[in-house]
Motif scaffolding. Structure first.
Motif, mmCIF file in Angstrom:
data_model
loop_
_atom_site.group_PDB
_atom_site.id
_atom_site.type_symbol
_atom_site.label_atom_id
_atom_site.label_comp_id
_atom_site.label_asym_id
_atom_site.label_seq_id
_atom_site.Cartn_x
_atom_site.Cartn_y
_atom_site.Cartn_z
ATOM 1 N N THR A 127 36.627 51.781 47.933
ATOM 2 C CA THR A 127 36.081 51.288 49.201
ATOM 3 C C THR A 127 37.230 51.086 50.185
ATOM 4 O O THR A 127 38.364 50.794 49.776
ATOM 5 C CB THR A 127 35.349 49.933 49.073
ATOM 6 N N SER A 128 36.903 51.203 51.465
ATOM 7 C CA SER A 128 37.946 51.025 52.476
ATOM 8 C C SER A 128 38.374 49.557 52.559
ATOM 9 O O SER A 128 39.417 49.247 53.132
ATOM 10 C CB SER A 128 37.470 51.531 53.840
ATOM 11 N N ASP A 129 37.588 48.652 51.964
ATOM 12 C CA ASP A 129 37.968 47.228 51.924
ATOM 13 C C ASP A 129 39.318 47.021 51.233
ATOM 14 O O ASP A 129 39.979 46.007 51.442
ATOM 15 C CB ASP A 129 36.935 46.403 51.140
ATOM 16 N N MET A 130 39.688 47.975 50.398
ATOM 17 C CA MET A 130 40.935 47.799 49.643
ATOM 18 C C MET A 130 42.150 47.698 50.564
ATOM 19 O O MET A 130 43.143 47.075 50.214
ATOM 20 C CB MET A 130 41.089 48.936 48.643
ATOM 21 N N THR A 131 42.052 48.318 51.727
ATOM 22 C CA THR A 131 43.139 48.186 52.703
ATOM 23 C C THR A 131 43.369 46.719 53.048
ATOM 24 O O THR A 131 44.501 46.255 53.182
ATOM 25 C CB THR A 131 42.786 48.964 53.993
ATOM 26 N N LEU A 132 42.265 45.974 53.182
ATOM 27 C CA LEU A 132 42.359 44.553 53.535
ATOM 28 C C LEU A 132 43.078 43.751 52.457
ATOM 29 O O LEU A 132 43.789 42.792 52.758
ATOM 30 C CB LEU A 132 40.951 43.962 53.736
ATOM 31 N N ILE A 133 42.858 44.139 51.214
ATOM 32 C CA ILE A 133 43.462 43.386 50.111
ATOM 33 C C ILE A 133 44.986 43.455 50.190
ATOM 34 O O ILE A 133 45.674 42.447 50.059
ATOM 35 C CB ILE A 133 42.916 43.909 48.760
ATOM 36 N N GLY A 134 45.511 44.653 50.458
ATOM 37 C CA GLY A 134 46.961 44.814 50.589
ATOM 38 C C GLY A 134 47.522 44.168 51.846
ATOM 39 O O GLY A 134 48.667 43.726 51.867
ATOM 40 N N GLU A 135 46.697 44.112 52.910
ATOM 41 C CA GLU A 135 47.150 43.477 54.156
ATOM 42 C C GLU A 135 47.173 41.962 54.031
ATOM 43 O O GLU A 135 48.013 41.282 54.604
ATOM 44 C CB GLU A 135 46.201 43.844 55.314
ATOM 45 N N ASP A 136 46.207 41.439 53.267
ATOM 46 C CA ASP A 136 46.056 39.992 53.094
ATOM 47 C C ASP A 136 47.271 39.418 52.372
ATOM 48 O O ASP A 136 47.752 38.333 52.708
ATOM 49 C CB ASP A 136 44.780 39.746 52.275
#
Ligand code: NI
Ligand code: MN
Length: 228
Positions: free
Chosen positions: A143-152
């Motif tokens: 999912t594209s949400d994974m980008t958020l995990i690394g940014e967080d």
């Protein structure tokens, strides 16, 4: 020093200075699981979702070790009826502990208890312990949400399913790495059953070709790595 033991399938055991956390303890019915002979006394059990190969022996381990089970609220309500202490959270929640915190993220996957009484959504976790961040993706598709995990939060270790069929396969897990950009990537959820047989070396070689700073590490059940 944060020590990670890959018990097998999706089960990862984290130890640091007397804190110990196990994620998705599918052990008894997994003939490939290898549990450390000493020190397997988790005080916190994280369960990404209710499928048998993740909920596993969580209830028995919780009772034996007087450990708490942290999961999403629907599953926690169900587990409380089995006589265990639970911590009920939900997506977006960041729960503080003595060792750091656990943040609950969604996983793109469903969840139903083995008796079929509770149908819900699956979770993934970021565990912050000893200053290190460990992302356990549970069962998920890309999912594209994974980008958020690394940014967080900079992820030190990402545990990612690669077996396909029920989760991401190798190519999607490689894309997940390019989004999360963890320091270390550990493949999980493969080769336990015939339907998820893959060669993890294909994952590591594709990660190398990404030319990121991510190092992919393959652990056999029972093997450990340390996050310095
Ligand atoms: Ni599942
Ligand atoms: Mn699974």
């Amino acid at each position: 020093m944060v020590r990670i033991t890959y018990i097998g399938h999706s089960c990862v055991f984290i130890q640091n200075n007397g804190s110990s956390v196990v994620i998705d303890p599918f052990i008894e019915n997994n003939p490939q699981a290898v549990v450390p002979q000493k020190g397997f006394t988790p005080k916190l059990i994280l369960v990404t979702h209710a499928h048998r190969d993740h909920l596993g022996d969580a209830v028995q381990i919780a009772k034996k070790n007087k450990a708490k089970i942290l999961c999403t609220v629907d599953l926690a309500t169900y587990l409380a009826t089995k006589g265990v202490d639970t911590i009920a959270g939900n997506f977006g929640g960041k729960i503080p502990f003595e060792f750091g915190w656990v943040k609950i993220w969604p996983a793109m996957h469903n969840s139903a208890t083995p008796d079929g009484t509770v149908h819900s959504m699956a979770a993934s976790f970021v565990v912050s312990v000893g200053g290190k961040s460990i992302y356990h993706a549970g069962d998920t598709s890309l999912t594209s949400d994974m980008t958020l995990i690394g940014e967080d939060k900079q992820i030190d270790l990402a545990c990612l399913p690669i077996g396909g069929m029920f989760t991401m396969g190798i190519d999607d897990a490689v894309k997940a790495v390019s989004m999360i950009k963890p320091r270390v990537a550990l493949p999980i959820h493969y080769n336990t059953f015939d339907s998820i047989k893959v060669d993890p070396n294909e994952f590591t070689s594709k990660i190398e070709k990404l030319e990121l700073r991510t190092k992919a590490v393959i652990l056999k059940p029972g093997e450990q790595l340390e996050l310095p």
